[in-house]
Write a protein that holds these residues in place. Sequence first.
Motif, PDB file in Angstrom:
ATOM      1  N   SER A  17       1.936  24.150 -18.496  1.00  4.76           N
ATOM      2  CA  SER A  17       1.636  25.512 -18.062  1.00  4.76           C
ATOM      3  C   SER A  17       0.520  25.526 -17.027  1.00  4.76           C
ATOM      4  O   SER A  17      -0.196  24.536 -16.839  1.00  4.76           O
ATOM      5  CB  SER A  17       1.256  26.390 -19.261  1.00  4.76           C
ATOM      6  N   VAL A  60       0.502  33.836 -15.405  1.00  3.76           N
ATOM      7  CA  VAL A  60       0.744  32.706 -16.300  1.00  3.76           C
ATOM      8  C   VAL A  60       2.087  32.076 -15.953  1.00  3.76           C
ATOM      9  O   VAL A  60       3.107  32.768 -15.859  1.00  3.76           O
ATOM     10  CB  VAL A  60       0.727  33.156 -17.773  1.00  3.76           C
ATOM     11  N   GLU A  62       4.645  29.144 -17.288  1.00 10.01           N
ATOM     12  CA  GLU A  62       4.930  28.280 -18.438  1.00 10.01           C
ATOM     13  C   GLU A  62       6.292  27.622 -18.269  1.00 10.01           C
ATOM     14  O   GLU A  62       7.067  27.973 -17.383  1.00 10.01           O
ATOM     15  CB  GLU A  62       4.869  29.094 -19.734  1.00 10.01           C
ATOM     16  N   THR A  96       1.190  19.132 -12.987  1.00  8.36           N
ATOM     17  CA  THR A  96       0.865  19.158 -14.411  1.00  8.36           C
ATOM     18  C   THR A  96       0.377  17.797 -14.889  1.00  8.36           C
ATOM     19  O   THR A  96       0.680  16.759 -14.295  1.00  8.36           O
ATOM     20  CB  THR A  96       2.083  19.578 -15.246  1.00  8.36           C
ATOM     21  N   SER A 262      -6.626  28.994 -21.557  1.00  3.66           N
ATOM     22  CA  SER A 262      -5.216  28.620 -21.589  1.00  3.66           C
ATOM     23  C   SER A 262      -4.362  29.869 -21.795  1.00  3.66           C
ATOM     24  O   SER A 262      -4.869  30.919 -22.218  1.00  3.66           O
ATOM     25  CB  SER A 262      -4.964  27.637 -22.734  1.00  3.66           C
ATOM     26  N   PRO A 263      -3.053  29.798 -21.519  1.00  2.00           N
ATOM     27  CA  PRO A 263      -2.192  30.958 -21.779  1.00  2.00           C
ATOM     28  C   PRO A 263      -2.293  31.461 -23.216  1.00  2.00           C
ATOM     29  O   PRO A 263      -2.332  32.677 -23.457  1.00  2.00           O
ATOM     30  CB  PRO A 263      -0.793  30.422 -21.458  1.00  2.00           C
ATOM     31  N   GLU A 264      -2.349  30.546 -24.169  1.00  2.00           N
ATOM     32  CA  GLU A 264      -2.466  30.954 -25.571  1.00  2.00           C
ATOM     33  C   GLU A 264      -3.783  31.673 -25.822  1.00  2.00           C
ATOM     34  O   GLU A 264      -3.828  32.707 -26.506  1.00  2.00           O
ATOM     35  CB  GLU A 264      -2.354  29.730 -26.482  1.00  2.00           C
TER      36      GLU A 264
END
Length: 487
Positions: A17, A60, A62, A96, A262-264
Amino acid sequence: MPSLVLGPLLRHVDKVSATIWVETEAACRVSVTTGEHGEPALLGQATTFHVRGHHYALVVVEGLEPGSLTPYDVRLDDAVVWPEADSTRPPSRIRTAGGSEAFSVVFGSCRYATPLAITNEEQEDFPPDALDSYSIKIAALPQEQWPDALVLLGDQVYADETTETTKKYLAAHRDLDKPPHDQLANFEEFTYIYHQSWSDPNIRWLLSTIPSSMIFDDHDVIDDWNTSSDWRRKINATDWWADRIAGALGSYWLYQHIGNLSPEELREDPNVALITGAQDGYDDLRELALEADRNPSSIRWSYRRKWHTVRLLMIDSRAARSLEEGDRAMLDEEEFSWVEQMLIDAGNDGIEHVLVGSSLPWLMPPAIHDLEGWNAELVRRFQGRRIGRWAEKIRQAGDLEHWAAFPNSFDRLGAVLESLARGEHGKAPTSLLVLSGDVHHAYVAEIVEPKGITSRIYQLTCSPVHNEVPHPMVQTFKIGWSKPAVA
């Protein structure tokens, strides 16, 4: 058609991501797409959020493949705004983590201002901008030679040492005879200084294609920020500090902090939902900043990055301090416990290279280390007496506020690093590297004692990216590293 004001900045990138930050001229839909031929493929999309006349988005992305390379462009309401039509630089791309190649990190701190914002007279006092020059250098290299990550360790902007260009801007908006004079005073002025620093074309391209991890240091807010409880009492007594800290931390949250997540973490952070979901997020952002100043445990500025076999733990060594004498610590108990657990987790996860980001160096030249520890003991032992007051003045005047000035914290960080190096929490990492800036000096120091550690423990310090190195500082570090001082 809305235009791109600032960015894109490629921020958090892991194995699958990424996040991309932009500031736009008006409310719009921001799309990140890929595909050089035919119909572009959508990677991610977000609607801008509004903060006091400014519009931002954090897109974002992913579902990426580990170790992959994905060129991207940015569209505002379907119109391509990045790359710019006349750009001669390589395409921006997302790379990545997770590939088989070595993972390379570039780091540094203290970038006073972009060369474009400095007058010819001011330029005489400054060396070339290392970050600007580095951008030009890597743009001419094959992509395989580009770094995987850029770690910026504080003083991304200078709130208290402004350029002549900035002074003219400030004077056009308020009376500089009143405090804080020609320093930044409020949120709007902080947005101006970020634009000034990040609008440089070379910097824009670099930040669009190399993922960046950032943390503040004192000049992002004010010189000597949180040096001591005495400093706090004096600054809180002024009538301008509330607007200053609200502007500093509020703009930091917008321009630097949310990109560290982070995205989370973005999905789980209630502040992100609150501010990005408001019609105008300014009031909530201001309250977040003021509460962070009053109560450091209300927000965690520290964070970690997971890069396959490399992990970065970025420590907030400014805002999370405990400053009352007798309980003085670089990090308060809650924050330090979290840092220790993150380091232990890295060991248990079998991470090969553990990076600890701290704007302030952990290991200093021996003579300076001893001076800071001695000064801290004088203030503690003679608090409220003449010697204690004298030592406090020296502390603030001499910037004696690094890890050595918090002896218990210095020892505590060393203890957890040594426990990892001995393999007490899983296999010992190959290296434990503390990355720092601040001191306008570059050096490498290695821990060689105690015996029994199998990891290499280094302090790596690189500063300044773009600032002068005063002659007294040069002489101080020469003395600090001299043979008599090291012996």
